[in-house]
Design an enzyme around this catalytic site. Structure first.
Site, short mmCIF file in Angstrom:
data_model
loop_
_atom_site.label_atom_id
_atom_site.label_comp_id
_atom_site.label_asym_id
_atom_site.label_seq_id
_atom_site.Cartn_x
_atom_site.Cartn_y
_atom_site.Cartn_z
N ILE A 45 -0.63 -1.61 -6.05
CA ILE A 45 -1.58 -2.40 -6.84
C ILE A 45 -1.77 -1.74 -8.20
O ILE A 45 -1.48 -0.55 -8.36
CB ILE A 45 -2.96 -2.57 -6.14
N TYR A 105 -15.32 -1.84 8.85
CA TYR A 105 -13.93 -1.40 9.06
C TYR A 105 -13.50 -1.78 10.49
O TYR A 105 -12.45 -2.38 10.70
CB TYR A 105 -13.86 0.11 8.87
N GLY A 159 -0.50 4.78 -1.03
CA GLY A 159 -1.63 5.33 -0.28
C GLY A 159 -1.21 6.48 0.63
O GLY A 159 -0.06 6.93 0.61
N GLN A 160 -2.15 6.94 1.46
CA GLN A 160 -1.90 8.13 2.29
C GLN A 160 -0.68 7.93 3.20
O GLN A 160 0.21 8.77 3.24
CB GLN A 160 -3.13 8.49 3.13
N LYS A 185 -10.73 -4.41 11.94
CA LYS A 185 -9.61 -3.94 12.78
C LYS A 185 -9.51 -4.76 14.07
O LYS A 185 -8.41 -5.11 14.50
CB LYS A 185 -9.76 -2.44 13.08
N GLY A 214 0.84 -1.20 0.00
CA GLY A 214 0.00 0.00 0.00
C GLY A 214 0.88 1.25 0.00
O GLY A 214 0.52 2.28 0.59
N ILE A 228 -5.51 10.55 10.30
CA ILE A 228 -4.17 11.07 9.97
C ILE A 228 -4.31 12.26 9.03
O ILE A 228 -5.00 12.19 8.00
CB ILE A 228 -3.29 9.98 9.33
C1 AKB Z 1 -11.06 6.56 8.82
O1 AKB Z 1 -11.61 7.65 9.05
O2 AKB Z 1 -11.66 5.58 8.35
C2 AKB Z 1 -9.60 6.39 9.16
C3 AKB Z 1 -9.40 5.89 10.55
C4 AKB Z 1 -9.68 6.73 11.70
O3 AKB Z 1 -8.99 4.77 10.72
N1 AKB Z 1 -8.93 7.65 8.98
#
Ligand code: AKB
Length: 318
Positions: free
Chosen positions: A35, A143, A11-12, A147, A8, A173
């Site tokens: 990718i 998400y 990416g950011q 995690k 990655g 971030i």
């Molecule tokens: C998001 O907003 O999905 C991410 C995070 C806080 O993991 N920046």
């Protein structure tokens, strides 16, 4: 940490982490894994090796680890929170199938692995203020589910197979090099772009909604120093709370107005992002990261604002 694969890398986080690692380990090989459709360009392409590294393709990753004798993998492949709600199966595939590919390779080849977790690993019944390191983790988003599963699976591979897995729970971030995509905290990046371009900002998050945030130099410092830390002091591994800034839209707006007094913002709250933001903590307690490996951030909100505005003015010739 000598030969590193950053998955990655365009990416950011990856686009800045790869360059930072190349500066820090000039004798090593820091491979930018990307990718199709997100090929490295400019300094990222020119300053070191790059390879097609699709996290869902275990053989491809295995070949790269062999070719460069990789000892450390930064696994940054992920769909962020809002986009993962739109594509939950893809999020699971990238985050979980990708992770197990990496952990299996790490087990065989004895690599260390960093896979970031997030404030998104917490949910609405987690204590909201000064969220403890060890607490309730029942997120409501895909998400967040991935995690929490990432934290558990990474700890499992450490405890069961001795794989050196380490991680931090990143706040939102804020950076000026590569835009994030599809996150809930993205507004705190986009607001600076609007301010510097002289545009009025439509804020998708409501006033009074606090979330943890961190400036990219501090985020890179966290990602590198946890991998360099002496693990004999670790009580935790996957994953450490790291805190730096906690603010709501009014506070970042006020900070920008000190530099750009005629900047304007109004609210156009996005229901999906707002509901995700409300399910996350207001601020994390990062005492364990501070005591177990010496974590310490450097940037205040106003220092970050000054630096962001200076960098974006240069970027856009304003
Ligand atoms: C998001 O907003 O999905 C991410 C995070 C806080 O993991 N920046």
């Amino acid at each position: 940490m000598k030969n590193v694969l950053v998955i990655g890398a365009t990416g950011q986080i990856g686009s800045e982490l790869t360059i930072e690692l190349r500066k820090r380990y000039p004798e090593g090989k820091i491979v930018a894994g990307y990718i199709k459709g997100a090929e490295p360009k400019g300094i990222l392409l020119e300053s070191g090796p790059s390879e097609l590294a699709d996290v869902t393709d275990g053989k491809q990753l295995h070949d790269i680890v062999d070719k460069y004798n990789i000892d450390t993998i930064y696994n940054l492949a992920a769909l962020l929170s809002a986009v993962a709600e739109e594509k939950p199966l893809l999020a699971w595939h990238i985050q979980m199938d990708g992770l197990i590919n990496i952990l299996e390779i790490a087990r065989e080849k004895k690599c260390s692995v960093f896979t970031p977790s997030s404030i998104g690993a917490f949910g609405p019944n987690t204590p909201k203020d000064k969220t403890p390191q060890d607490t309730i983790q029942r997120p409501k988003t895909m998400y967040g589910v991935t995690k929490v599963a990432t934290e558990l699976l990474s700890d499992y591979y450490f405890n069961r197979f001795g794989v050196d897995t380490r991680s931090v729970r990143f706040p939102g971030i804020i950076s000026n090099v590569t835009l994030p995509g599809g996150g809930t905290t993205d507004y705190a990046v986009e607001i600076y772009y609007s301010a510097v371009k002289g545009e009025e900002f439509a804020c998708p998050i409501a006033a009074g909604t606090f979330m943890d945030m961190i400036y990219m130099p501090d985020a890179l410092h966290a990602a590198i120093s946890i991998m360099e830390a002496d693990p004999s002091k670790f009580i935790h591994r996957n994953s450490f709370n790291v805190a730096s800034l906690s603010f709501d839209p009014e506070m970042i707006y006020a900070s920008i107005k000190k530099e750009i007094p005629d900047f304007k913002m109004h609210y156009e709250v996005d229901p999906l992002r707002q509901s995700i933001a409300e399910s996350w903590p207001n601020s994390l307690d990062d005492t364990c990261a501070r005591t177990e490996w010496g974590w310490q951030p450097n940037f205040s909100l106003d220092q970050m604002t000054k630096d962001m505005i200076m960098a974006l003015r240069k970027k856009f010739g304003k």
